[in-house]
Design an enzyme around this catalytic site. Structure first.
Site, mmCIF file in Angstrom:
data_model
loop_
_atom_site.group_PDB
_atom_site.id
_atom_site.type_symbol
_atom_site.label_atom_id
_atom_site.label_comp_id
_atom_site.label_asym_id
_atom_site.label_seq_id
_atom_site.Cartn_x
_atom_site.Cartn_y
_atom_site.Cartn_z
ATOM 1 N N THR A 211 0.827 -1.203 0.000
ATOM 2 C CA THR A 211 0.000 0.000 0.000
ATOM 3 C C THR A 211 0.862 1.256 0.000
ATOM 4 O O THR A 211 1.990 1.255 0.487
ATOM 5 C CB THR A 211 -0.930 0.044 1.226
ATOM 6 O OG1 THR A 211 -0.139 0.091 2.420
ATOM 7 C CG2 THR A 211 -1.858 -1.146 1.262
ATOM 8 N N ASN A 213 0.905 4.745 1.695
ATOM 9 C CA ASN A 213 0.354 5.416 2.870
ATOM 10 C C ASN A 213 0.544 6.917 2.695
ATOM 11 O O ASN A 213 1.672 7.390 2.558
ATOM 12 C CB ASN A 213 1.091 4.909 4.121
ATOM 13 C CG ASN A 213 0.423 5.345 5.404
ATOM 14 O OD1 ASN A 213 -0.035 6.473 5.526
ATOM 15 N ND2 ASN A 213 0.385 4.448 6.371
ATOM 16 N N GLU A 259 -4.656 4.787 2.942
ATOM 17 C CA GLU A 259 -3.743 3.909 2.214
ATOM 18 C C GLU A 259 -4.399 3.422 0.929
ATOM 19 O O GLU A 259 -5.602 3.134 0.916
ATOM 20 C CB GLU A 259 -3.359 2.696 3.058
ATOM 21 C CG GLU A 259 -2.732 3.014 4.399
ATOM 22 C CD GLU A 259 -2.490 1.752 5.206
ATOM 23 O OE1 GLU A 259 -1.634 0.944 4.808
ATOM 24 O OE2 GLU A 259 -3.190 1.576 6.222
#
Length: 313
Positions: A211, A213, A259
């Site tokens: 992911t 962030n 995210e």
């Protein structure tokens, strides 16, 4: 499109222009109707269109701590205004001193002496000057004195007669509720959140779900906690993405994060880079699962639905 950060930036030989004034946060469909009318009228007159807006938001100066969530930072607003055909944007520094200008003083200093307004286009609820004392009627009276016309454009209504007009406050409320699909109807496009990619807790990587962030732009309107389908705009690409907003209660998280998991991409190295997320629709709220295996099974379902929704949009 020209961008001026202060009245001192306006060229000394700037001629007549058509002007519209407002925060224009989000440049939503109601704003688009007003700005479109200003652009069309300016072209009829053969003069440029200028949008006057403010930084910071006036509420932050008149009532500190009341800054509303932003639908779009100023750089994004400028992009949207340019797409609508605006020729110049004047971002006025909004200070306590500036907030004390009377309606007449504002008109003289900004519209007459600097922008040489030929016409001013506003919505019916436009207010200006100290304590928002000026109305469109005030503006029309001042226009007769200083030689500019005033055009009033009705706000675009949502759904039909009697429904709530398109507004920034409506878009903010829908986003806060997580109804990003309805918010996109107000905005005329998906709601976007921008920020810089920073290091998170690293749990996504441990689970095999990479992911990005985001450290989001201050005061951004972030949707309600949950999982969303949308896109990650990064490194010149628009990537289908499953997006998580919240505190990650599965792992007893306390910090609220945003995210984005780009589908089918494990090669992205975005740390330190500016990116954006466009929200398409909400898939579900935050959940706590009995096991990590249960979480991963639900993530697979989130990815499947995201792939279907973004492919069909």
């Amino acid at each position: 499109m020209e961008r001026w950060r202060d009245m001192a930036d306006i060229p000394g030989d700037w001629g007549r222009s058509v002007v519209t004034i407002g925060s224009y946060d989000g440049v939503h469909r109601g704003h688009q109707l007003i700005i479109g009318r200003a652009v069309a009228h300016a072209r009829e007159l053969g003069v440029p269109t200028v949008v006057v807006t403010f930084d910071p938001h006036p509420k932050e100066v008149t009532r500190p701590g009341s800054h509303p969530p932003l639908l779009a930072p100023h750089a994004r607003r400028a992009e949207l205004l340019a797409e609508l055909g605006v020729d110049a944007v004047l971002v006025l520094p909004f200070t306590k001193e500036f907030s004390k200008l009377s309606p007449a003083e504002f008109v003289v200093k900004v519209l007459v002496e600097k922008l040489h307004a030929r016409a001013v286009v506003e919505g019916p609820n436009f207010r200006f000057g100290h304590r928002a004392a000026g109305t469109v009627a005030t503006l029309a009276e001042l226009g007769e004195t200083y030689g500019f016309e005033v055009l009033v454009v009705d706000l675009f209504e949502r759904g039909g007669p009697g429904d709530e007009p398109f507004s920034s406050s409506l878009a903010r409320r829908l986003i806060a509720e997580g109804d990003v699909a309805a918010a996109s109807e107000v905005l005329g496009r998906p709601h976007r959140v921008e920020g810089t990619v920073v290091h998170g807790a690293g749990r996504g990587r441990e689970l095999g779900v990479h992911t990005a962030n985001l450290d989001v732009v201050p005061h951004s309107a972030v949707p309600a906690d949950g999982v969303y389908a949308g896109w990650l705009l990064a490194a010149g690409e628009r990537l289908p993405a499953a997006i998580s907003v919240g505190t990650n209660p599965q792992f007893d998280g306390t910090e609220r994060t945003v995210e984005a998991h780009a589908l089918d991409r494990t090669d992205l190295d975005l740390y330190g880079q500016p990116v954006a997320i466009d929200f398409l629709t909400r898939l579900r709220g935050q959940e706590v699962f009995d096991s990590v295996a249960g979480l991963l099974e639900r993530i697979d379902e989130d990815r499947r639905r995201t792939r279907e929704l973004t492919a069909g949009d």
